[in-house]
Design an enzyme around this catalytic site. Structure first.
Site, PDB file in Angstrom:
ATOM      1  N   HIS B 121       0.871  -1.176   0.000  1.00 54.19           N
ATOM      2  CA  HIS B 121       0.000   0.000   0.000  1.00 54.19           C
ATOM      3  C   HIS B 121       0.912   1.231   0.000  1.00 54.19           C
ATOM      4  CE1 HIS B 121      -2.781   2.970   1.738  1.00 54.19           C
ATOM      5  NE2 HIS B 121      -3.772   2.167   1.408  1.00 54.19           N
ATOM      6  N   ASP B 198       3.128  -4.001   8.116  1.00 56.10           N
ATOM      7  CA  ASP B 198       1.890  -3.247   7.934  1.00 56.10           C
ATOM      8  C   ASP B 198       0.740  -4.209   8.257  1.00 56.10           C
ATOM      9  OD1 ASP B 198      -0.461  -2.205   6.954  1.00 56.10           O
ATOM     10  OD2 ASP B 198       0.309  -1.753   4.950  1.00 56.10           O
ATOM     11  N   GLN B 201      -4.445  -4.768   7.246  1.00 57.48           N
ATOM     12  CA  GLN B 201      -5.428  -5.719   6.718  1.00 57.48           C
ATOM     13  C   GLN B 201      -5.409  -7.064   7.449  1.00 57.48           C
ATOM     14  OE1 GLN B 201      -7.652  -4.888   4.547  1.00 57.48           O
ATOM     15  NE2 GLN B 201      -6.815  -2.980   3.737  1.00 57.48           N
ATOM     16  N   LYS B 224     -10.501  -0.044  10.430  1.00 55.71           N
ATOM     17  CA  LYS B 224     -10.708  -1.257   9.645  1.00 55.71           C
ATOM     18  C   LYS B 224     -11.131  -2.428  10.532  1.00 55.71           C
ATOM     19  CE  LYS B 224      -7.239  -0.019   6.149  1.00 55.71           C
ATOM     20  NZ  LYS B 224      -8.010   0.556   5.035  1.00 55.71           N
ATOM     21  N   CYS B 362      -4.761   2.495  -3.761  1.00 56.81           N
ATOM     22  CA  CYS B 362      -3.532   3.046  -3.160  1.00 56.81           C
ATOM     23  C   CYS B 362      -2.338   2.122  -3.418  1.00 56.81           C
ATOM     24  CB  CYS B 362      -3.692   3.303  -1.670  1.00 56.81           C
ATOM     25  SG  CYS B 362      -4.935   4.517  -1.294  1.00 56.81           S
TER      26      CYS B 362
END
Lengths: 143, 408
Positions: B121, B198, B201, B224, B362
């Protein structure tokens, strides 16, 4: 919500059979513009002489709305004075606000009036016209 | 399977869009919020609101307890060793930028390497790209297989003694790929590098365990995972965070301020300059409670079942291309419908009440790798059902018919 307001036959015709798609080999004025939120890109080339847009071509990638709008824009401004081309850009902004707008003999553009009911898609339709404005600004700054 | 009882906890899902029941398939962009989270935020503002870490008065204590209580919940949720390792941020982007701007320049010299993937991302891409430019470090990319996965053999070759930082998403927001973070951490550590993960997600959808993964930094976003927007966190190993300089200076983060010198509070407050997003943290705490009541394993299983069902149903549509690996481990399915542009697909789906993402997600470098300008993406969460998948498929068939008619 009526999709036919958005996707009129004339729009899909410009999308599938774009007018003025391509590029000039010589060093015509070149403008590249992106829609960073969605990934649409346009490269617009203009031949401006004696204050008149003599010719225009575009390339790029994007949805049916952005690409058909680019096709129509290049058709509409060819042979127009810079002043009139800018007036047409203003008319297009009015069209996107749902206001009446007049494009003279070039009525195809009015098919895009339905975009006004799809707020998320207005930026697709205006990309080519923003490239035109940027190109004219660049040309005028050079002089 | 997830019952309708869970779905009923999300008031926003109970509405019609363009005359059709809302089918929300854009949770990878942001999740919807359960009543429990909305009520926690509301109740905080109605009863407990005050600034934190300073008031002698009762509300000040309640606000501080609520804020620090949320930190404790998050620490347990991701199994960090201590709340000192949990820094509240605005989200994943801010968390990754703290690492890139504070830790990065302290270890990187010209000729050193930062290893990432082309699939990241933008928030886990641009900070490293800019850091490399600033320090003279080299940005290296782990090669991607055709389905978007990476191999550990490639990682062994790409990560070298010059590598100081490896940064990678646990789960890709586009390809539905889960990367072998634990194994990558071991390779990075063997070369004296740190690994930055990261977790935007992954955290919402599966059990994550900082001690087991042994990652050095881990970033996540609350919005999220059922919490409000504006709250997220950076996890970092205590020794690393202690050695790092703060990024933002101001109130809340100071110990002693002199005219020419100042000192900082201890962890984690050293990195939390300014009045924090207290209500957001309260909402995040409530979201974690909700997720744990349902159970992360249960949620993960549910999403994998939905993804498998979606893959099967979507493959029934001719002209539809699905990107990413087969048997995906997460509920993200990215696709294109023939040569119809994803914006046009998404507009027709929206007319049917189905919300999907269309665009580059993104991830412009990934789009170039896939050789597409953009894609459509359906992403699932605990409130989605097989019926949502059926309605997606039905709407896609309509989109296909619509455009073939228009083009006919």
């Amino acid at each position: 919500m009526n999709l036919d307001d958005l996707y009129r036959r004339v729009i899909m015709d410009h999308y599938k059979n774009p007018r003025n798609r391509g590029s000039f080999e010589d060093d015509a004025l070149k403008i590249e513009l992106n829609n960073p939120t969605c990934g649409d890109r346009i490269t617009l080339q203009l031949k401006v002489e004696d204050g008149v847009v003599q010719d225009a071509r575009f390339s790029g990638e994007g949805c049916s709305i952005s690409m058909s709008s680019a096709s129509m824009m290049t058709e509409a401004v060819k042979g127009q004075t810079i002043a009139h081309a800018l007036e047409m850009a203003d008319s297009f902004s009015s069209l996107m606000k749902g206001e009446e707008a007049d494009f003279g003999d070039y009525e195809d553009i009015e098919a895009l009036s339905g975009v006004n009911k799809f707020p998320a898609r207005i930026k697709c339709a205006t990309l080519a016209w923003n490239a035109l404005r940027k190109g004219i600004d660049t040309k005028e700054a050079q002089q | 399977m997830i019952s309708s009882i869970i779905r009923e906890q999300f008031p926003i899902l109970n509405q019609e869009i363009n005359g059709h029941p809302l089918v929300y398939l854009d949770s990878a962009a942001t999740s919807q919020k359960p009543r429990q989270v909305i009520d926690a935020v509301k109740s905080y503002y109605e009863w407990d609101n005050a600034n934190v870490h300073r008031g002698v008065h009762t509300l000040g204590s309640r606000a501080t307890d609520a804020y620090e209580g949320a930190r404790e919940k998050l620490k347990n949720f991701i199994n960090a060793r201590s709340t000192k390792e949990i820094i509240f941020t605005r989200g994943t982007t801010t968390a990754l930028n703290i690492v890139a701007s504070s830790y990065g320049p302290s270890v990187l010299r010209e000729g050193d390497e930062i290893v990432i993937t082309q699939m990241e991302h933008h928030s886990n891409f641009i900070p490293w790209q800019q850091l490399a430019k600033k320090t003279g470090a080299t940005l290296k990319f782990l090669p991607l297989q055709k389905d978007g996965t990476i191999t550990l053999e490639d990682a062994e070759k790409t990560i070298t003694a010059q590598t100081k930082i490896v940064a990678i998403a646990y789960v890709s927001n586009v390809m539905g790929v889960t990367h072998p973070v634990k194994e990558l951490a071991a390779i990075a550590h063997r070369h004296g590098a740190v690994i930055v993960v990261d977790g935007a997600q992954s955290t919402p959808h599966m059990k994550v365990d900082m001690q087991e993964l042994d990652c050095d930094f881990y970033a996540l976003s609350g919005h999220k995972m059922l919490a409000p927007t504006g709250i997220g966190a950076l996890y970092g190993k205590k020794a690393l965070l202690e050695a790092m300089e703060p990024v933002e200076f101001g109130g809340e983060m100071i110990d002693d301020v002199g005219l020419y010198e100042s000192t900082w509070k201890e962890l984690p407050w050293k990195f939390e300059g300014g009045t924090p997003i207290i209500a957001g943290a309260v909402g995040l705490g409530a979201a974690i409670d909700f997720l744990q009541e349902v159970g992360m394993d249960h949620i993960h299983r549910h999403e994998m079942q939905l993804a498998a069902y979606a893959e099967q149903r979507l493959s029934e549509i001719s002209d539809l291309t699905i990107y990413g690996p087969r048997n995906r481990q997460v509920g993200v399915v990215t696709f294109n419908l023939g040569d119809v542009h994803p914006h046009d697909v998404a507009t027709v789906l929206d007319a049917e009440g189905v919300a999907v993402r269309a665009g580059h997600h993104c991830c412009q470098p990934l789009m170039r790798w896939l050789e597409v300008s953009s894609t459509a993406r359906a992403s699932f969460y605990l409130y989605n059902t097989e019926q949502d998948v059926d309605l997606l498929v039905q709407a896609l068939i309509k989109a296909k018919e619509y455009f073939s008619y228009e083009l006919g």
